[in-house]
Design an enzyme around this catalytic site. Structure first.
Site, PDB file in Angstrom:
ATOM      1  CE  LYS A1130      -3.168   1.838   4.056  1.00 10.07           C
ATOM      2  NZ  LYS A1130      -3.336   1.714   4.586  1.00 10.07           N
ATOM      3  CE  LYS A1239      -7.815   4.197  10.570  1.00  9.98           C
ATOM      4  NZ  LYS A1239      -8.301   4.689   8.409  1.00  9.98           N
TER       5      LYS A1239
END
Length: 1661
Positions: A1130, A1239
Site C-alpha cells: 500500500k 482500523k
C-alpha cells in the site's frame, strides 16, 4: 371505627324550562328502546335528587383569607405498591396500605395528601370497572377519555368513585386556585382534580347552575387510570386540621368507601352491552340540555401554568373527549356518550309481531342481546328472513353481511377471537350451512365461541325433493359443543323453550372448552311481515323476563373459598416440583388476553426462570416502555429457542428438569421435537380447557385453570430465586442469536421475508395488534420476530413502577386446524372484535384463497383501520423446505406443490375498491450460520463470571524507525501509548493497548483521563461478556460500568476490549482467535473450505510504503520489500504537488518490479474529485487492487467509481460514521467499492470491526484489518482478529457456493516502523516458505501474548487505582460547628485545588470516579455537606436560638474550610444543591474562588411568591421525611419527572441504596427545609456582576435545567458584552450540554463531564 360527621349533600342540578325528550322514530315497529346521541350539545343534565357524597366540601369563596392557603399541605407523597395479579388483589393491597398508615400516622402532620398506587392488569378497563358500581350509593362516579395530541394513537381513560375533597368557587378572583394547588403536589404528579368550570354551587338551594367564572372540582377517593401499557388503581387520603377534617376522619371515610366498593365489586362480571349509562336511568327521567359545560381536569402542571397567567380561561384546563359523571342514582352529566332509554315494552312488541315466526325470531335475538352477544353475521337467504329481520331491527345489534357463507363463518370466528365472546351467524338452509364447516372446524379446534343459527325447511319438506332441503341435524358432528334442532315455531309450544335453548347453547359456547354451538331453526311460511294469527298464550311465564333486561336462565358456578395457602395435595405436589427445580423452563404458547400476558409476566418474575415465548404468546413482540431493551433482567426472555435448537450440541446441553407450559399451542416444530427428546422429570401444562394437547406425550401434570388462577397459587408461595449458571448461559445464547439475526437482516439491502418478519413489530404502535397467516408467514415471524422494540413516548412515560418495562403485543392466528383458508375474513372479524388497529400478514396463496373476504373489508363500520401485508413470493414457497423438494422433479414441484401464479393482487384489490401499495423484493436464503447456535456446551460452561481483581495502566514510550505516515512527528520519532493490564488472579492476565495518534479525535491526555476513570469502574466488575456479540461489549460497559458506550473514546474502547479478550483467552488457555471463533461454530466446522490449506493458521500482511522521494527511489524501496517476501503493497499518495507525480511513481514501480505484486494506493481523502479522476485516468492500466479514499467529499465516491472504473476502498469514510454504523453502510453497496479498511482503534474496538467486516463480506467486499502504529501487543491481537475475519470470508463463500476466496492482505505492515517495543521478546512475522507473502502466524501471535514480559525500561510511569485520603476538619461559626468529612485525591502539594460539592441526598462518595480521573490535573477534594454522610453540624451554645442551615451559612463555613486547606484560590464544582452553593461562592466570595462549575444548578427563584411557596414545599418534604422515614421518602423523591432519565440508568438501584445509608434523618430533613431554594437569595441580578469564570453544565434530557442554564448564560453574556470592564462574556461564561444524560449528569454520563472540567481547569491555570 371512628364516627365522622356526614358531609354536605351534593345539590340538585336544576334547569328551566324542563322539557321531555322529543319523539324519535323507532328502528322497528313497536320497539320501546331509544338510542340518543347528542353531537351538537355535548352535555346533558338529568334532574334528580342528589345522593351521598364522601369527602370534604370546601366553599373557596367563603374561606378566610389567611396567609397559608396557597401553601402545600404538611405531607404529600405517593406510595407505589407491588403490581397486583387482579383488580381484586389491587383493592386488597390499597386497603392494606391504608391500614398500615392508619397504624402509624405521619407524626406532627396537621394536613396531608397520601396517594397509594398499584399496577393492575392492562385489561382492566376504566368504563368496565366503573360500571361495577351502578348499585353503589357512593358518589360521585365518573368516567372520561381523552386523546393525547402528543401521541395520537394513545387514549387516556380514567374513572373514579367517591370524593376525598371537593372545591367550588370563582376562578375570576385573584389566586382563587391557591387552595386547590395546596392539595395537588408535583411530588405526586398523577394526582388530578376533576370537575366543571363555569358552573356554580349554590348551597342554599342546593343546586348547581351555569355561571360564568365559577368552578367545581373534586379529587376522587378511588381512581383507575387506563394507559396502553398498564392500568393504575389508586386511592387518596386527604386531611386538613385547618378545615376541621382530621386524619382520623379521612381514614374513616376511606374505610367506609372501601366497604362499599368491595361489596359492589364482582370480579366475574362483564361489562353490560348497554355500556355504563343505561342501567342508571329510570323510565320517568326528565332531561335538560346545555352546551356550556364539559368535564375537565387539572394537575400540578396545569395549576402552575394557571398561576403564571394574568387571567384564567377555560382553555387552560385539560378537557375530555367523552365524559360521564353520576352524582346520584338519577343525576347525570355526560358528554359525547351514547344514551339508551328503555321502557318496559318488550312484551308489547313481541305480542304485536305479525306472525309466530317473527315472534320466535325476536325472542332469539333479544335473548342473544341480553347475553351480551350483539354482533350478527348474516348471509343473504329467504328461509332465514325472520332471523335476519329481527336482528337488523334491534337497536342494540351490529349486523354485517357477506354473500359467501365460508367468509362469513371465518369472519365470525375472527370476531370471537378478538372479543372472546361469540358472534351470531345466521344463514339460510342447504349448502349455505355446509359452507360454514371450515370455520366451525377451526373454531372447535382452537376453542373460539360461535353461535350458529341456521334456517331450515320444516320436517314435511325433508326427504321429499324440496329445494334447498338437506339433512342439517348434527350437520357439524363433533365439531360443535352443543346442537339443538328447534321445531318450527308454533303457539302450541311454550316460548320459554326458545329462551332456555339459547341460554343453554350460550353456556356450552362459553364454558371450557369453548367452541361453536349450533341451533337449527326450521321455519314454515310466511317468512316476512305477513299477518298470520297466533296465540299469545304461548308467552305465559315470561312476565318477569319482560320486566328486566337479564337472560331468562342465568348459569351460576359455585366457587369453593379456601383459606390462604390451603392447597390440595395434588396442587402441593406441583408446587413442590417447581420449588425443587434446578433448571426450570417456562414455555409460553398461545395465550389470547391481556390478563393472561400480565399474569405470565408476574409469574415469570416470581419464578426467575427463563421464559421461552411462542409468537402467539403476545410476549414475543414486546414494546419497551421505561428502559433500554432487556435492561430489566427480572424476566429472562428466550425468544429464539427455535434457532438455538438448530445446534445438536446446544440441544443436548439445554436439558431442563422441569418445564411449565402455559397455553397449549406451540408454533415451532423444532421445539415440539425437542420436547419429545428432552424428557424432563416433570412437564406441567396449564390451559383453560381440559383437552389433551400433548402431541409429544410428555405431559406429567395437566392443570385446567386460567393463567391468573395458576399464577396466583404460585405467587402466594415464596420460592428461592435461583439465577443459575444454566439460566445465564441460556440467556446469553439467546442474545447471541438475536444479535446475529439483527445484523444479518439489516446487513441485507433487499426486502426479504425474514426482514418483513423482523421489522414489522416496529409498526405496532398504540393499540395495534397482529393477525398472522399460516404456512411460511407464521414460521418466519416465530423465527425472526424482534423481541424488543423501542416504544418510549412522552405520552406513555407516565409511571415509575418499572414493572413491566414492556407492553405485550397480541398476535392471533388460525392455528386450530392451521388452514390457509378464510384468513382475510378472520382478520377483519378480529379487528372488529378486538376494537384495535390490526396488522394482518398473510402469504399470497392465503390471500388468493379468501378474496371474497375483501367484500367484508369494504364494510368499514365498527372497526378501526386495518393494514393487510401480503408476502407475495408467487407461490407456495414452504414446499421448498420440505423433504419432497429434494426428491420430486422440478416440473412436478412447480405444477402441483408451488402453485406458482402471476395473478395481480393489486388489481384484485382495485376490483373491491381497496387501496393497495406494493413492493418488489427478492427472496432470501437462510444462511446456515445465521441460525446455528453460538457455542458448544464445553465452551459456554467455560465463559467466565469472575470479578476483575486489579487493573493497571502503563504509559510507554518507544522509538520508531521512521516518522508515521499518518501525520507530523518530531525528529525523535517517538511513539507513546498505554498498556492496559487486567488481572483475575495471579495467573490470569489480559493485556490491551491504547495508543491514539493524529488520526484519532482523542489525544493522550484525553485517553489518560478516561483510563483513570475506568480503572475505578472496571475493578471488581463481573466479567460476563460474550466476544463479538453485536452490542455485547457495549451492553457490558453500560450495565456493568454504568457508562454510555458512546462516551468512551474509540481507542480506549478498543484497548479495553483487547484486554478483556486476552484475559478470556488466558483463562480458557487458548488463543484470542479461538475465543473469537468460539462465538461462531462454523468457524470451527471441519468442512469449512480454507483459502489455503497450508496457511490456515496465518494471515498475509501488506507492506506500507510512504511515497517520499523520487519515483525511482520509491520503486527501489518497493523492490527491496518485494525481495524480502512482500507480495502486496500500500502506497501513500496525494502528498505531492500533483496527482500526475503519484501516477508517475506507480508507473515506475511497475516498470521496476513488474506485475507479480499487488498494489494498493491510499489518498487519505486528499484529492478533489477532478484530481482523483486525473489520477485514475493515468493508472488504469496498472491493475491496482484498489484506491483508498480517492476524493475529499464522500458525496463524490460513487460518482468516482462510475466514471473512473477503478476499484475503491473505504477507510476514513467508515471512521467518520457515528452511532449504529451498519445501516449507514448501505449507501456504499456499489460494486465499484471493493474493500473496507477497518482500523479497530478508530471504529471502536474488535466488536465493531468484526461486524463491519461481516457486512463487507456479505456484500462481496474485501475486509482489511489495519493497525495504527500499535506496539506488538496490539499487532498480535489484530493478527488473530484478521484471521477470524478471513475465516468468516471463507464461510460466506462456502455458503454461497462461490469459488475459494483469496485471502486479504491485512494492513499490519506498521510493524516495520517499530525500532523498539514494549516487550522484551519480539513478535514473529516472516516470509512464507510457499512464497505467498509475508505472513504472521496465529500461533506465534498467541505465544507472544501468552509469554508477554513488559520491558520496564520503556515504561514511563505505572498507575493502578488511585488511593483516596479521608480525614475530617472542624470549622467553627458563631452559632455552630461543622465537622467536615473530606476525601482527597491527587498531589496534596498541587496548587490547583478543586472542591466538589454533591447534591441533596448525596455524599462525597458520589465524586470518587471523577476525583480519580482528575487527580493528575489537580488536588481534588470532595466533602460531605452538612446533614449528609459523616459530616456533622452542631449547635455551639445551648441557649442560643436554633440556627438555620442556609446556603449562605454553608458557603461561609466552606470558605473557612478552604482557608484550612490552601492559601490559594479554589475551583468549586457543584451539582444541584451543591451547584447553588458553588454559584453563591463564585458571586460573593470571588477573592477565594478561581472559577466555578455548576451542574444542573439554578440561581434561585426570582419572585417572592414563588420563593414562599417553595419554602413550604420543602418544609412539607422535610416533614414527610421525618414522618415516614427515608425509604418511603426516597421512593417518592425519585419518582418525579426530574429523574426520568436517571431511573433508566443501570446504577439507579445501587445509587438509591447508598442514599438509604444516611443515619441522621433529622439533620437531613433540616437541611432540606433550611437550604430550600425558596430561602436562598435570588442570584439572577448578581449574575450581571460575575467576575470569575463560570462553566454551566446541564444534561441534554433535563429540559428544566437546560432552559435555566441557557437563561443564566444569556444573562451573563448580555451584561458582559455591554461595556463591562471585566472579562468578555465568552471568556467569562461557557455552557456545555452533556448528551445522553438528564439531571444527574455526573452519574448518567460522567466521561464528557470529566473532560469538560479538565479543559476548564486548563483555561484557568
Amino acid at each position: 371505627m371512628l364516627a365522622v360527621s356526614p358531609p354536605p349533600r351534593l345539590p340538585l342540578l336544576t334547569f328551566t324550562p324542563l322539557r321531555a325528550f322529543p319523539p324519535l322514530p323507532p328502528r322497528r315497529r313497536g320497539l320501546s328502546r331509544r338510542r340518543i346521541r347528542r353531537s351538537s350539545t355535548p352535555l346533558v343534565l338529568l334532574r334528580a335528587r342528589a345522593g351521598r357524597h364522601a369527602g370534604i366540601v370546601i366553599d373557596v369563596d367563603e374561606m378566610a383569607e389567611n396567609g397559608d392557603r396557597d401553601l402545600p399541605v404538611d405531607v404529600s407523597f405517593t406510595r407505589r405498591l407491588p403490581p397486583a395479579l387482579t383488580v381484586g388483589d389491587g383493592l386488597d393491597a390499597l386497603l392494606r396500605a391504608a391500614n398500615e398508615v392508619k397504624a402509624t400516622p405521619p407524626a406532627g402532620a396537621r394536613s396531608g395528601v397520601i396517594r397509594f398506587e398499584v399496577l393492575v392488569p392492562p385489561s382492566t378497563k376504566a368504563l368496565k370497572w366503573c360500571s361495577q358500581f351502578r348499585g353503589s350509593s357512593l358518589f360521585p362516579q365518573f368516567y372520561l377519555s381523552r386523546k393525547l395530541t402528543s401521541v395520537p394513537s394513545f387514549q387516556l381513560e380514567i374513572c373514579g368513585i367517591g370524593s376525598a375533597i371537593c372545591f367550588h368557587g370563582s376562578y375570576l378572583v385573584k389566586n382563587e386556585f391557591d387552595l386547590v394547588s395546596r392539595y395537588i403536589s408535583s411530588d405526586s404528579h398523577l394526582i388530578k382534580a376533576y370537575g366543571f368550570v363555569d358552573m356554580n354551587y349554590v348551597k342554599e338551594s342546593p343546586l348547581v347552575e351555569e355561571k360564568l367564572g365559577s368552578y367545581y372540582f373534586f379529587i376522587p377517593q378511588v381512581e383507575l387510570s387506563e394507559f396502553d401499557s398498564c392500568s393504575i388503581l389508586s386511592s387518596t387520603l386527604v386531611w386538613d386540621d385547618s378545615i376541621s377534617h382530621k386524619f382520623e376522619d379521612a381514614v374513616s371515610l376511606f374505610e367506609s368507601c372501601f366497604d362499599q366498593i368491595q361489596n359492589s365489586y364482582d370480579s366475574s362480571a362483564s361489562i353490560s352491552h348497554k355500556g355504563l349509562v343505561p342501567s342508571y336511568i329510570s323510565g320517568d327521567a326528565h332531561l335538560s340540555e346545555t352546551g356550556n359545560a364539559q368535564l375537565v381536569y387539572l394537575d400540578a402542571e396545569v395549576l402552575a401554568s394557571i398561576d403564571a397567567k394574568a387571567s384564567v380561561q377555560k382553555e387552560n384546563f385539560l378537557t375530555s373527549d367523552q365524559s360521564f359523571v353520576r352524582f346520584s342514582p338519577q343525576l347525570f352529566l355526560y358528554s359525547n356518550m351514547e344514551l339508551y332509554l328503555q321502557r318496559n315494552t318488550i312484551e308489547f312488541f313481541i305480542k304485536s309481531c305479525s306472525n309466530i315466526n317473527l315472534a320466535w325470531a325476536s325472542l332469539i335475538v333479544e335473548e342473544c342481546v341480553r347475553l351480551g352477544f350483539t354482533y350478527f353475521c348474516i348471509a343473504p337467504g329467504s328461509r332465514s328472513s325472520p332471523l335476519a329481520l329481527s336482528a337488523t331491527g334491534h337497536p342494540l345489534t351490529k349486523c354485517i353481511s357477506c354473500y359467501d357463507e365460508r367468509s362469513l363463518g371465518f369472519h365470525a370466528l375472527g370476531y370471537g377471537r378478538g372479543s372472546r365472546k361469540p358472534a351470531v351467524v345466521i344463514t339460510s338452509s342447504g349448502t349455505a350451512v355446509s359452507n360454514l364447516l371450515p370455520s366451525v372446524v377451526e373454531a372447535s379446534q382452537d376453542f373460539v365461541p360461535i353461535i350458529l343459527l341456521t334456517a331450515d325447511r320444516p320436517p314435511e319438506l325433508h326427504d321429499a325433493g324440496a329445494n334447498q332441503a338437506i339433512n342439517q341435524v348434527n350437520h357439524f358432528g363433533t365439531f360443535v359443543r352443543y346442537f339443538f334442532n328447534l321445531p318450527p315455531p308454533g303457539d302450541q309450544i311454550h316460548a320459554r323453550m326458545v329462551l332456555t335453548t339459547l341460554d343453554s347453547a350460550a353456556y356450552y359456547a362459553m364454558q371450557a372448552p369453548q367452541g361453536p354451538v349450533h341451533i337449527n331453526c326450521a321455519f314454515r311460511e310466511p317468512l316476512d311481515y305477513t299477518n298470520q294469527h297466533w296465540n299469545v298464550d304461548c308467552l305465559r311465564g315470561l312476565d318477569k323476563w319482560f320486566k328486566n333486561s337479564e337472560p331468562y336462565t342465568r348459569y351460576l358456578r359455585m366457587k369453593t373459598v379456601s383459606a390462604f395457602g390451603n392447597y390440595s395435595c395434588s396442587v402441593m405436589e406441583v408446587l413442590e416440583i417447581i420449588e425443587k427445580a434446578e433448571q426450570g423452563l417456562l414455555l409460553v404458547g398461545a395465550i389470547h388476553t391481556d390478563e393472561d400476558m400480565w399474569a405470565v409476566a408476574l409469574l415469570a418474575r416470581h419464578l426467575s426462570w427463563p421464559v421461552a415465548t411462542d409468537i402467539l404468546s403476545g410476549l414475543r413482540l414486546r414494546k419497551v416502555v421505561n428502559s433500554l431493551p432487556g435492561l430489566d433482567k427480572s424476566i429472562l426472555f428466550i425468544d429464539h429457542i427455535d434457532q438455538i435448537l438448530l445446534s445438536d450440541s446446544a440441544k443436548n446441553w439445554i436439558s431442563p428438569d422441569v418445564i411449565v407450559q402455559i397455553g397449549s399451542r406451540i408454533t415451532s416444530k423444532r421445539v415440539g421435537m425437542f420436547l419429545e427428546t428432552s424428557f424432563p422429570s416433570s412437564y406441567i401444562l396449564i390451559d383453560r380447557h381440559p383437552c389433551r394437547h400433548d402431541p409429544s406425550h410428555v405431559v406429567t401434570h395437566r392443570i385446567q385453570a386460567n393463567v391468573a388462577e395458576f399464577a396466583a397459587s404460585l405467587c402466594r408461595c415464596t420460592f428461592q430465586r435461583k439465577r443459575s449458571r444454566w439460566t445465564e448461559i441460556l440467556t446469553i445464547l439467546n442474545s447471541v442469536v438475536s444479535q446475529e439475526i439483527m445484523f444479518q437482516i439489516h446487513a441485507k439491502c433487499s426486502l426479504t421475508e425474514p426482514y418483513v418478519a423482523h421489522i414489522i413489530g416496529e409498526s405496532l404502535y398504540g393499540d395495534a395488534v397482529m393477525f398472522v397467516g399460516n404456512s411460511m408467514v407464521i414460521r418466519d415471524l416465530d423465527m425472526f420476530g424482534s423481541g424488543w422494540m423501542d416504544y418510549t413516548t412522552n405520552g406513555n412515560n407516565v409511571m415509575t413502577h418499572h414493572f413491566p418495562d414492556f407492553v405485550g403485543t397480541a398476535v392471533a392466528g388460525n392455528r386450530g386446524a392451521s388452514g390457509i383458508d378464510g384468513l382475510i375474513s378472520t382478520a377483519i372479524g378480529f379487528a372488529i372484535g378486538s376494537n384495535k388497529h390490526v396488522f394482518c400478514v398473510v402469504g399470497d396463496i392465503s390471500f388468493l384463497h379468501d378474496t371474497n373476504g375483501l367484500a367484508l373489508l369494504n364494510q368499514r363500520a365498527w372497526r378501526k383501520p386495518m393494514t393487510i401485508i401480503v408476502v407475495n413470493n408467487h407461490g407456495g414457497a414452504i414446499f421448498s423446505f420440505l423433504p419432497v423438494a429434494k426428491t420430486a422433479s422440478p416440473q412436478i414441484l412447480e405444477k402441483f406443490f408451488y402453485a406458482s401464479h402471476d395473478i395481480s393482487i393489486s388489481k384484485l384489490c382495485a376490483a373491491h375498491r381497496i387501496m393497495s401499495m406494493f413492493s418488489n423484493y427478492s427472496t432470501s436464503q437462510y444462511l446456515a450460520y445465521l441460525l446455528e447456535a453460538p457455542c458448544l456446551k464445553s465452551e459456554v460452561d467455560a465463559i467466565p463470571v469472575d470479578r476483575i481483581d486489579s487493573v493497571e495502566c502503563m504509559l510507554y514510550r518507544i522509538q520508531l524507525s521512521a516518522p508515521r505516515t499518518s501525520g507530523l512527528s518530531d525528529g525523535r520519532f517517538i511513539h507513546e501509548g498505554f498498556v492496559l493490564k487486567l488481572r483475575v488472579d495471579d495467573n490470569i492476565v489480559g493485556f490491551g493497548e491504547v495508543a491514539p495518534i493524529e488520526i484519532h479525535e482523542e489525544d493522550l491526555l484525553d485517553v489518560e483521563e478516561q483510563l483513570r476513570f475506568l480503572l475505578h469502574r472496571v475493578k471488581d466488575s463481573v466479567l460476563d461478556v460474550i466476544p463479538l456479540l453485536r452490542g455485547s461489549f457495549s451492553n457490558w460497559i453500560w450495565t456493568s460500568l454504568g457508562i454510555p458506550p458512546s462516551s468512551i473514546f474509540p481507542s480506549v474502547k478498543c484497548g479495553l476490549e483487547m484486554a478483556i479478550l486476552n484475559l478470556l483467552a488466558s483463562q480458557q488457555k487458548c488463543s484470542l482467535f479461538k475465543v473469537l471463533a468460539g462465538c461462531d461454530p462454523l468457524g470451527r466446522d471441519e468442512n469449512v473450505i480454507e483459502y489455503s490449506q497450508n496457511s490456515s493458521g496465518s494471515i498475509q500482511i501488506c507492506a506500507l510504503v510512504d511515497c517520499n522521494g523520487s519515483p525511482m527511489e520509491v520503486a527501489l524501496a518497493v523492490a527491496k520489500l518485494a525481495a524480502e517476501g512482500f507480495t502486496t503493497f500500500k502506497l501513500k499518495v496525494g502528498r505531492r504537488e500533483s496527482p500526475i507525480e503519484d501516477a508517475t511513481a506507480l508507473h515506475k514501480i511497475r516498470e521496476v518490479v513488474g506485475y507479480q505484486i499487488n498494489i494498493r494506493v491510499d489518498a487519505n481523502q486528499k484529492w478533489t474529485y477532478e484530481q482523483a479522476v486525473e489520477f485514475g485516468s493515468r493508472v488504469k492500466s496498472l491493475r491496482l487492487e484498489y484506491i483508498e479514499e480517492p476524493v475529499s467529499s464522500v458525496n463524490d465516491l460513487i460518482k468516482f467509481c462510475e466514471n473512473s472504473v477503478l476499484p475503491v476502498a473505504l477507510d476514513e469514510t467508515i471512521d467518520n460514521l457515528k452511532g449504529d454504523i451498519i445501516p449507514k453502510l448501505h449507501q456504499f453497496v456499489h460494486p465499484g467499492i471493493v474493500a473496507l479498511v477497518i482500523k479497530p482503534s478508530v471504529v471502536g474496538g474488535f466488536e465493531n470491526a468484526a461486524h463491519i467486516a461481516k457486512w463487507a463480506q456479505l456484500h462481496d467486499k474485501m475486509a482489511v484489518i489495519s493497525s495504527t502504529y500499535e506496539s506488538s501487543i496490539g499487532l498480535a491481537s489484530y493478527i488473530q482478529l484478521a484471521h477470524y475475519v478471513d475465516q468468516q470470508s471463507s464461510i460466506v463463500s462456502r455458503i454461497r457456493n462461490k469459488d475459494k476466496c483469496r485471502a486479504a492482505a491485512h494492513g499490519l505492515g506498521t510493524y516495520q516502523w517499530l525500532r523498539e517495543d514494549v516487550s522484551e521478546q519480539k513478535l514473529k512475522i516472516h516470509a512464507s516458505p510457499l512464497g505467498d507473502g509475508i505472513r504472521a502466524s496465529v500461533e506465534d501471535a498467541h505465544g507472544y501474548l501468552h509469554h508477554l514480559n513488559i520491558n520496564n525500561d520503556k515504561i514511563e510511569r505505572t498507575y493502578g487505582e488511585e488511593k483516596l485520603r479521608s480525614y475530617s476538619i472542624q470549622v467553627d461559626a458563631d452559632d455552630c460547628s461543622y465537622l467536615v468529612k473530606l476525601r482527597e485525591a491527587g498531589d496534596h502539594t498541587n496548587e490547583k485545588v478543586v472542591l466538589l460539592l454533591h447534591g441533596f441526598l448525596g455524599t462525597s462518595e458520589d465524586w470518587v470516579p471523577m476525583m480519580k480521573a482528575l487527580a493528575p490535573s489537580a488536588r481534588v477534594i470532595a466533602i460531605d455537606l452538612p446533614g449528609h454522610g459523616e459530616s456533622q453540624i452542631m449547635q455551639r451554645h445551648k441557649n442560643s436560638e436554633q440556627f438555620i442551615v442556609t446556603v449562605q451559612l454553608v458557603a461561609d463555613l466552606l470558605l473557612k474550610l478552604m482557608c484550612h486547606i490552601t492559601d490559594g484560590e479554589v475551583v468549586v464544582v457543584g451539582y444541584s444543591m451543591g451547584a447553588r452553593i458553588a454559584l453563591h461562592m463564585a458571586l460573593n466570595q470571588d477573592h477565594k474562588i478561581r472559577g466555578a462549575v455548576t451542574i444542573s444548578g439554578s440561581p434561585g427563584l426570582r419572585d417572592e411568591a414563588s420563593r414562599r411557596r417553595r419554602v413550604a414545599i420543602d418544609k412539607s418534604r422535610a416533614q414527610f421525611l421525618m414522618s415516614c422515614g427515608l425509604e418511603c421518602f426516597l421512593q417518592t423523591w425519585y419518582s418525579g419527572k426530574l429523574w426520568n432519565s436517571l431511573r433508566e440508568h443501570p446504577e439507579f438501584n445501587s445509587l438509591v441504596r447508598t442514599r438509604s445509608k444516611h443515619k441522621n434523618i433529622k439533620a437531613l430533613a433540616k437541611v432540606l427545609a433550611d437550604s430550600s431554594v425558596g430561602r436562598q437569595k435570588s442570584l439572577w441580578e448578581d449574575l450581571k456582576h460575575l467576575k470569575r469564570p463560570l462553566l454551566i453544565v446541564a444534561g441534554e434530557k433535563d429540559a428544566k435545567f437546560k432552559d435555566i442554564s441557557q437563561k443564566m448564560r444569556m444573562e451573563i453574556m448580555n451584561h458582559a458584552e455591554c461595556g463591562s470592564d471585566g472579562p468578555k462574556g465568552k471568556e467569562l461564561c461557557e455552557m456545555i450540554i452533556i448528551p445522553d444524560s438528564g439531571h444527574a449528569v455526573h452519574v448518567e454520563n460522567p466521561l464528557p463531564l470529566v473532560r469538560a472540567v479538565r479543559k476548564f481547569l486548563l483555561k484557568l491555570y
